[in-house]
Structures are given as C-alpha cells and as structure tokens.
Design an enzyme around this catalytic site. Structure first.
Site, PDB file in Angstrom:
ATOM      1  N   LYS A  63      31.804  42.670  45.351  1.00 23.62           N
ATOM      2  CA  LYS A  63      30.980  43.266  46.406  1.00 23.62           C
ATOM      3  C   LYS A  63      29.730  42.430  46.670  1.00 23.62           C
ATOM      4  O   LYS A  63      28.886  42.796  47.478  1.00 23.62           O
ATOM      5  CB  LYS A  63      30.569  44.688  46.008  1.00 23.62           C
ATOM      6  CG  LYS A  63      31.741  45.669  45.965  1.00 23.62           C
ATOM      7  CD  LYS A  63      31.246  47.059  45.752  1.00 23.62           C
ATOM      8  CE  LYS A  63      32.341  48.014  45.306  1.00 23.62           C
ATOM      9  NZ  LYS A  63      33.289  48.342  46.361  1.00 23.62           N
ATOM     10  N   CYS A  72      36.510  57.315  48.328  1.00 27.77           N
ATOM     11  CA  CYS A  72      36.522  57.662  46.889  1.00 27.77           C
ATOM     12  C   CYS A  72      35.349  58.574  46.543  1.00 27.77           C
ATOM     13  O   CYS A  72      34.739  58.443  45.468  1.00 27.77           O
ATOM     14  CB  CYS A  72      36.515  56.414  46.011  1.00 27.77           C
ATOM     15  SG  CYS A  72      37.925  55.356  46.273  1.00 27.77           S
ATOM     16  N   GLN A 104      26.825  49.320  44.632  1.00 29.90           N
ATOM     17  CA  GLN A 104      26.336  49.084  45.990  1.00 29.90           C
ATOM     18  C   GLN A 104      24.883  48.636  46.027  1.00 29.90           C
ATOM     19  O   GLN A 104      24.373  48.327  47.108  1.00 29.90           O
ATOM     20  CB  GLN A 104      26.500  50.361  46.836  1.00 29.90           C
ATOM     21  CG  GLN A 104      27.918  50.847  46.977  1.00 29.90           C
ATOM     22  CD  GLN A 104      28.815  49.914  47.791  1.00 29.90           C
ATOM     23  OE1 GLN A 104      28.344  48.987  48.456  1.00 29.90           O
ATOM     24  NE2 GLN A 104      30.122  50.135  47.730  1.00 29.90           N
ATOM     25  N   HIS A 161      30.708  58.102  43.416  1.00 28.54           N
ATOM     26  CA  HIS A 161      32.037  57.527  43.622  1.00 28.54           C
ATOM     27  C   HIS A 161      32.936  58.049  42.500  1.00 28.54           C
ATOM     28  O   HIS A 161      32.454  58.322  41.393  1.00 28.54           O
ATOM     29  CB  HIS A 161      31.904  56.004  43.538  1.00 28.54           C
ATOM     30  CG  HIS A 161      33.123  55.234  43.874  1.00 28.54           C
ATOM     31  ND1 HIS A 161      34.139  55.026  42.981  1.00 28.54           N
ATOM     32  CD2 HIS A 161      33.494  54.598  45.011  1.00 28.54           C
ATOM     33  CE1 HIS A 161      35.080  54.293  43.553  1.00 28.54           C
ATOM     34  NE2 HIS A 161      34.713  54.016  44.780  1.00 28.54           N
ATOM     35  N   ASP A 187      25.203  53.543  38.432  1.00 26.84           N
ATOM     36  CA  ASP A 187      26.289  52.854  39.136  1.00 26.84           C
ATOM     37  C   ASP A 187      25.635  51.907  40.143  1.00 26.84           C
ATOM     38  O   ASP A 187      25.096  52.339  41.161  1.00 26.84           O
ATOM     39  CB  ASP A 187      27.168  53.902  39.834  1.00 26.84           C
ATOM     40  CG  ASP A 187      28.251  53.267  40.694  1.00 26.84           C
ATOM     41  OD1 ASP A 187      28.179  52.046  40.951  1.00 26.84           O
ATOM     42  OD2 ASP A 187      29.156  53.992  41.126  1.00 26.84           O
TER      43      ASP A 187
HETATM   44  N1  C6P Z   1      33.613  51.305  46.458  1.00 31.12           N
HETATM   45  C1  C6P Z   1      34.156  51.356  48.819  1.00 31.12           C
HETATM   46  O1  C6P Z   1      34.840  51.022  49.801  1.00 31.12           O
HETATM   47  P1  C6P Z   1      35.144  48.658  41.737  1.00 31.12           P
HETATM   48  O2  C6P Z   1      36.367  49.106  42.487  1.00 31.12           O
HETATM   49  O3  C6P Z   1      35.251  48.887  40.262  1.00 31.12           O
HETATM   50  O4  C6P Z   1      34.706  47.284  42.092  1.00 31.12           O
HETATM   51  O5  C6P Z   1      33.949  49.584  42.284  1.00 31.12           O
HETATM   52  C2  C6P Z   1      34.047  50.967  42.226  1.00 31.12           C
HETATM   53  C3  C6P Z   1      32.859  51.602  42.880  1.00 31.12           C
HETATM   54  C4  C6P Z   1      31.967  52.297  42.085  1.00 31.12           C
HETATM   55  N2  C6P Z   1      30.845  52.827  42.596  1.00 31.12           N
HETATM   56  C5  C6P Z   1      30.539  52.716  43.903  1.00 31.12           C
HETATM   57  C6  C6P Z   1      29.265  53.306  44.414  1.00 31.12           C
HETATM   58  C7  C6P Z   1      31.419  52.035  44.758  1.00 31.12           C
HETATM   59  O6  C6P Z   1      31.110  51.921  46.048  1.00 31.12           O
HETATM   60  C8  C6P Z   1      32.625  51.496  44.245  1.00 31.12           C
HETATM   61  C9  C6P Z   1      33.630  50.847  45.143  1.00 31.12           C
HETATM   62  C10 C6P Z   1      34.495  50.741  47.474  1.00 31.12           C
HETATM   63  O7  C6P Z   1      33.220  52.119  48.922  1.00 31.12           O
HETATM   64  C11 C6P Z   1      35.946  50.881  47.153  1.00 31.12           C
HETATM   65  S1  C6P Z   1      36.439  52.553  46.960  1.00 31.12           S
END
Ligand code: C6P
Length: 411
Positions: free
Chosen positions: A225, A365, A202, A122, A199
């Site tokens: 999430k 992203c 997910q 991401h 990371d």
């Molecule tokens: N992915 C998706 O629709 P934040 O925004 O900080 O809570 O998470 C960022 C992020 C980082 N790593 C991974 C693997 C992610 O999936 C995400 C967030 C969302 O897939 C929003 S782009």
C-alpha cells in the site's frame, strides 16, 4: 500540490490505457502501483545478491543478509521505531495483527478479560481478536462511531472502564478516510493498563508516522500500500514487549537450540521470522521508502488531503451522491467513500471502468461499519501521490455520466 506529471513518469503501469482510455487509478487504498525504482531494486537484488539470509557463510549470502537487515533499518527509521530489532517482517498488516493476537494475545488474555476494537476496524483488525476472545472466553467490545464517522470518544471511555487487556484501532480508516487521534486514544488506553495495537495499513503510506510519539505497543503496516511489493510488510513493536512474547510460528531461523522434545529461541526479531523470509519484498519495500522519503510524507499527506477535499466538493454537487466520513479536511486522508442514490456501487465501478477509471466498490472488509452506515456497500475513490486534479475531474465527469445512464432521478 505535487508535480504529478513528473511523478507519473516513474510508474510504468500508469502509462497504460484501460478500455481505450488513459488509466485513472483511484484504488490506492487497496494497493498502489510501483515506481521503476522499486522494480529495479528487486531485479537488481536477484541479478546480483540473491542467497538465503542468516544462513550462509559465503560472501554472497552475507551480502543478501546485509540487504535484508538494511531494509529492516529503513522501515524502522521511516516510522521512527524504537529499534530495528522491534521490526518483524511479515506478509503485511493482516499477518502482523495475527502475530500479535496469536502470540501476545494468547499469552495474556484470560477468560473474563476484554479486548477492545472499533466499529470502523478492517476485518484484519477484528477477526483475529474474535478468534482469540472465542478461544479464551474473553469479551470483545466494539466501540461505536459518531454520525460523521469518527471513533466515539464517549463510548471509547466506557469500553475502557472494564480495563481491557488489549485495545486495537486503525490510525486511518480504509472505508471512511478518518484520521483517528491515535496518540490520544493510546494515552487513554495505557491509563487503564491496556496494550495498544494500531492498524497502520492506511496511515503509513499517507502520513508522517512516528510510533514513538504515538507510544503504541504494536503497529502493523503493509508494503504494497506504500509503493512496495505485495507480500511485504511489518509488525513494529516495543522491543521489551516483543522480547517477552512467546513465538508465533515454529521452524528454521527462529530457534537458538533444538533438542528432541523442546527448543530455545533466537533473539528478536528473528524469533518471529520462522522460515526463509521474503527478502525480495523487504528490499523492494526499502526502495519504496527511499522513494517516499525523497518526496516527503508531509507533502504527500497535504497533496492527498487537497485531492480528497476537491473530490468531496465535486461529488457533493452531484444530486443524489452521499459522501461518508468526516467533512473536515484535516481529519481525513485521501479516501472518499460514497453512494449515488440507489445505483449499486458495483454498477458505478463497472461504468467507471469503461472510462478507464479504477475505483473499489463493496464493503471494503468493514462489514460492521457498513451496517452502521445502513448500506451494503459503498463506492470508494482513494488517492495517492501520482493522482492529480485531472483524476478528480475524470471521476466527477464519469459519475455524472453513470447517473444519466442509470436514469437516476433525484428523489
Ligand atoms: N485494505 C482495502 O481495499 P493487507 O491485506 O494485510 O495488506 O491489509 C489489510 C488491511 C488492514 N487494515 C486496513 C485499515 C486495511 O485497509 C487493510 C487492507 C484493502 O481497503 C484491502 S481489503
């Protein structure tokens, strides 16, 4: 399978209708809905406990501080962190990774060093490392993925030959659903002396996560999430690694003593929590974890895997649909990314919305990944504990309708 009818009753928003249809919420990788227990915990905090934390000597402030620190202990226990002091509250995964890059990275990466990321990362686990490498004159090495959307272990091995300072990868891909062999990757990276950043945006909501078993050095997660409030999240780190790091943000609470021209710093984790924290977010996240624990992470993972497998099977029967990512059920979480002939994913999402079905369309992203898949965008359905086979039916049915509407004729 979980009793989704019972679970859905806990989520007020899911009772809503969208565009005249019952809501089918399949955008859980973007954010999840909140159970009443989380909404109640936040309201209760403001009704009975609100005060600034770690500052007041009066009883109310002590209770607020206790609630905040209890939430930290809850997060620590949920991912089997080394110690609660190794849990720094952040706004989410993005801020957690920026903290590591801005503090650990800035202090340890020098010109000529390398940092390793993967082509399925991401942007949150890519751009902070790009900024760091550009600032330091270091090399950013992106590990390739295989045809079926896994990290290419051969290329990973090649990237490690340069003995990188930092290796970063996602436990679960948000765009492909791939569950990466995080413990194996960590072991390989440690063998060449790298520090490992996982990371966990997910993985934390969907798997039974044990950071000590993974043995990574840093692990980032997002509360929103996993049924928690937006703006909540954490960096989970090995306490000795965190202890040795310079501060990230300066301000109140992160200091020990402040003189005119310099300061000494508070102990961890407070050293990394400058300013008034998001106490409501922490309290709500703890309530979300209690909810998830009652169901059990293993049961949630199994449920989502079954839904993803059913969705893949149904979608694969529609001529012209391509599903991305590993086909093996055990290697993927509840994320199903697909394209449908030359129908633009945004059009698919808009058509599905007419039937009250929420999916995400776009690059998720992960632009470098999209380039490797040779697509500008995909449509993505992502499941959670309150989704059921009726949602898979709705998705498949609406896709067939979308195909007809666009006059899609298989090539
Ligand atoms: N992915 C998706 O629709 P934040 O925004 O900080 O809570 O998470 C960022 C992020 C980082 N790593 C991974 C693997 C992610 O999936 C995400 C967030 C969302 O897939 C929003 S782009």
């Amino acid at each position: 399978m979980l009793d989704v009818a019972r679970l859905r009753a806990d989520f007020p928003l899911l009772a809503q209708r969208e565009n005249g249809h019952p809501l089918v919420y399949l955008d859980n990788a973007a954010t999840t809905q909140k159970p009443q227990a989380v909404l109640d915990a936040i309201a209760e905090y403001y009704r009975t406990t609100n005060a600034n934390v770690h500052r007041g000597a009066y009883d109310l402030a002590i209770r607020a501080t206790e609630a905040y620190e209890a939430a930290r202990a809850k997060v620590a226990a949920f991912v089997n962190a080394w110690a609660p002091e190794g849990v720094v509250f952040t706004r989410g995964t993005t801020e957690a990774i920026n903290l590591v890059a801005g503090s650990y990275g800035r202090a340890s990466v020098k010109a000529g060093d390398s940092v390793v990321v993967t082509a399925m990362d991401h942007h949150s686990n890519l751009v902070p490392w790009q900024i760091l490498c550009q600032e330091k004159g270091a090399t950013l090495r992106m590990v390739e993925i295989t045809e079926d959307g896994r990290i290419d272990l051969t290329d990973f091995g090649r990237a490690l030959e340069r003995r990188p300072k930092i290796v970063a990868f996602p436990y679960v891909s948000n765009a492909l659903g791939t569950v990466n062999p995080a413990a194996q990757l960590t072991g390989l990276a440690h063998a060449v002396g790298a520090v490992v950043v996982v990371d966990g945006a997910q993985s934390t909501p969907h798997l039974n996560v044990d950071v000590q078993a993974l043995d990574c050095d840093f692990y980032a997660l997002s509360g929103h999430k996993m049924l928690g409030p937006m703006g909540s999240g954490a960096l989970v780190a090995k306490p000795d690694v965190l202890e040795a790091m310079p501060p990230y943000h300066g301000g109140g609470e992160m200091i020990s003593r402040v003189w005119d021209d310099h300061s000494t710093y508070n102990k961890i984790p407070h050293k990394f929590e400058a300013g008034t924290p998001n106490v409501e977010g922490a309290v709500g996240l703890a309530a979300a974890i209690r909810y998830l624990e009652r169901i059990g992470p293993e049961r949630i993972a199994e449920h989502e895997q079954a839904l993803a497998a059913a969705a893949i099977e149904r979608l694969s029967q529609i001529e012209g649909v391509t599903v991305y990512g590993p086909q093996a059920r055990s290697d993927r979480a509840g994320v199903v990314s697909f394209t449908y002939g030359d129908i633009h994913p945004h059009d698919i999402a808009t058509i599905l919305d007419q039937d009250g079905i929420c999916i995400r369309a776009g690059h998720h992203c992960t632009q470098p990944l999209m380039r490797r898949l040779n697509v500008a965008a995909t449509a993505r359905a992502s499941f959670y504990l309150y989704n059921g086979s009726d949602d898979v039916d709705a998705l498949a049915g609406a896709l067939v309708k979308a195909g007809a509407l666009f006059g899609y004729v298989p090539a």
